[in-house]
Design a protein around this motif. Structure first.
Motif, short mmCIF file in Angstrom:
data_model
loop_
_atom_site.label_atom_id
_atom_site.label_comp_id
_atom_site.label_asym_id
_atom_site.label_seq_id
_atom_site.Cartn_x
_atom_site.Cartn_y
_atom_site.Cartn_z
N GLN A 164 0.81 -1.22 0.00
CA GLN A 164 0.00 0.00 0.00
C GLN A 164 0.84 1.27 0.00
O GLN A 164 0.55 2.21 -0.75
CB GLN A 164 -0.93 -0.01 1.22
N ILE A 165 1.89 1.32 0.81
CA ILE A 165 2.69 2.55 0.90
C ILE A 165 3.42 2.87 -0.40
O ILE A 165 3.32 4.01 -0.90
CB ILE A 165 3.67 2.46 2.09
N PRO A 166 4.15 1.92 -1.02
CA PRO A 166 4.77 2.25 -2.32
C PRO A 166 3.76 2.65 -3.38
O PRO A 166 4.02 3.56 -4.18
CB PRO A 166 5.50 0.95 -2.70
N MET A 167 2.60 1.98 -3.41
CA MET A 167 1.57 2.33 -4.38
C MET A 167 1.06 3.75 -4.15
O MET A 167 0.90 4.54 -5.10
CB MET A 167 0.41 1.33 -4.29
N TRP A 168 0.84 4.10 -2.89
CA TRP A 168 0.38 5.44 -2.53
C TRP A 168 1.41 6.49 -2.94
O TRP A 168 1.06 7.55 -3.49
CB TRP A 168 0.12 5.49 -1.02
N VAL A 169 2.68 6.22 -2.70
CA VAL A 169 3.74 7.16 -3.05
C VAL A 169 3.83 7.34 -4.56
O VAL A 169 3.93 8.47 -5.06
CB VAL A 169 5.09 6.68 -2.48
N CYS A 170 3.78 6.24 -5.30
CA CYS A 170 3.90 6.32 -6.76
C CYS A 170 2.75 7.11 -7.39
O CYS A 170 2.97 7.95 -8.26
CB CYS A 170 3.97 4.91 -7.36
N VAL A 171 1.53 6.84 -6.95
CA VAL A 171 0.39 7.57 -7.51
C VAL A 171 0.44 9.04 -7.11
O VAL A 171 0.14 9.93 -7.92
CB VAL A 171 -0.94 6.93 -7.04
#
Length: 317
Positions: A164-171
């Motif tokens: 969740q955290i990497p996905m949130w950062v990338c978006v």
């Protein structure tokens, strides 16, 4: 092959966009290598491949649906949360339920082990320190065997965070690139007119602070709902709860300084996350996800949440 709409032109080929991105990435990487500062690494991350994949996904979603950009951002957040994090959250709930159901067995085995170590210690003349060492060593072994038996090692429950955290950062960085023109000036112009209500310009921060304050309130509500669960809470969990309360408050001024597109995505993601947290409290949905029933489960979870929050924040004596 999709094309990006651009004022004054019919479209921009994907090859041209890729070439610009390649040049931009090389320049940013060179600047990061030369500067070596936090800003350089931030720019390097903003031009990384996963962020560009997120940009392409956002553009493709908006082109396929024909929605205004504010609605595309909201739908993208809901889609990612539902397709990626909800199954992982259900998996996490299954593991946590298994761990909770193991606690009585662990407690009984620990009492039995303590008795056996005490007997052996008296027979072999162990000191209290040596006896404690053997107790902890064997207890760790027993607990590990139980985790393997029930396939519920606590580390597996952290998978949601690692995704969740990497996905949130990338978006978030993808939206930042779209808002500041790092991706394409045409997309930036679409963002500047792609808002709604009071945030008509998605490239500018929300001067009314409505999005940032709403984000903080939703995040605080998520933390308080988690803290209202009827189960024993360790000291580490209490510290984690306080930490996330602080993070929820700190995110308010942060969200007020970034483009509205990012604040809107953060709010949408948190709101969908809140909905999923409530959904995972439903006994029917938990049975559908094959989540084992535990001692802390309730047949009226939503009534219990309201009651717990009302009792905790009631000003009546």
């Amino acid at each position: 092959m999709w094309r990006l709409a651009r004022p004054g032109a019919r479209g921009w080929g994907a090859g041209g966009a890729a070439a610009v991105r390649a040049r931009s990435w090389r320049l940013t990487a060179a600047a990061a290598a030369a500067g070596g500062g936090p800003g350089g690494w931030y720019e390097w991350l903003a031009q990384s491949a996963p962020v560009h994949w997120a940009e392409d996904g956002l553009v493709a979603l908006q082109a396929a649906t024909g929605l205004p950009w504010w609605a595309a951002v909201v739908c993208g957040a809901a889609l990612l949360r539902t397709a990626v994090t909800l199954p992982l959250a259900a998996h996490q709930s299954r593991l946590l339920a298994k761990l909770e159901n193991l606690q009585p067995e662990i407690k009984k085995l620990a009492e039995r082990l303590r008795y056996e170590v005490s007997v052996c210690g008296k027979q072999l003349g162990w000191s209290e320190k040596v006896a404690r060492f053997h107790f902890k060593k064997n207890l760790r072994r027993i607990i590990t065997e139980l985790y393997i038996r029930d396939n519920c090692h606590p580390f597996k429950a952290t998978l949601l965070v690692w995704v969740q955290i990497p996905m949130w950062v990338c978006v978030s960085l993808a939206l930042r690139n779209c808002s500041v023109g790092a991706m394409d000036s045409g997309v930036q112009e679409q963002f500047s007119a792609g808002g709604a209500l009071w945030f008509t310009d998605l490239t500018a921060p929300d001067s009314t602070w409505i999005l940032p304050v709403s984000l903080g309130l939703v995040n605080l509500l998520i933390v308080e709902i988690f803290a209202s669960q009827k189960m024993e809470v360790s000291r580490v969990q209490k510290l984690a709860t306080h930490f996330f309360r602080v993070v929820s408050v700190v995110m308010i001024p942060v969200a007020a300084t970034v483009p509205s597109s990012m604040a809107l995505y953060w709010l949408s993601s948190s709101f969908v996350g809140l909905s999923h947290n409530l959904l995972l409290r439903s006994p029917t949905f938990r049975r559908l996800c094959c989540i084992p029933r535990t001692k802390s489960d309730s047949d009226t979870p939503y009534r219990d949440i309201v009651s717990a929050l009302t009792t905790k924040y009631s000003f009546k004596k």
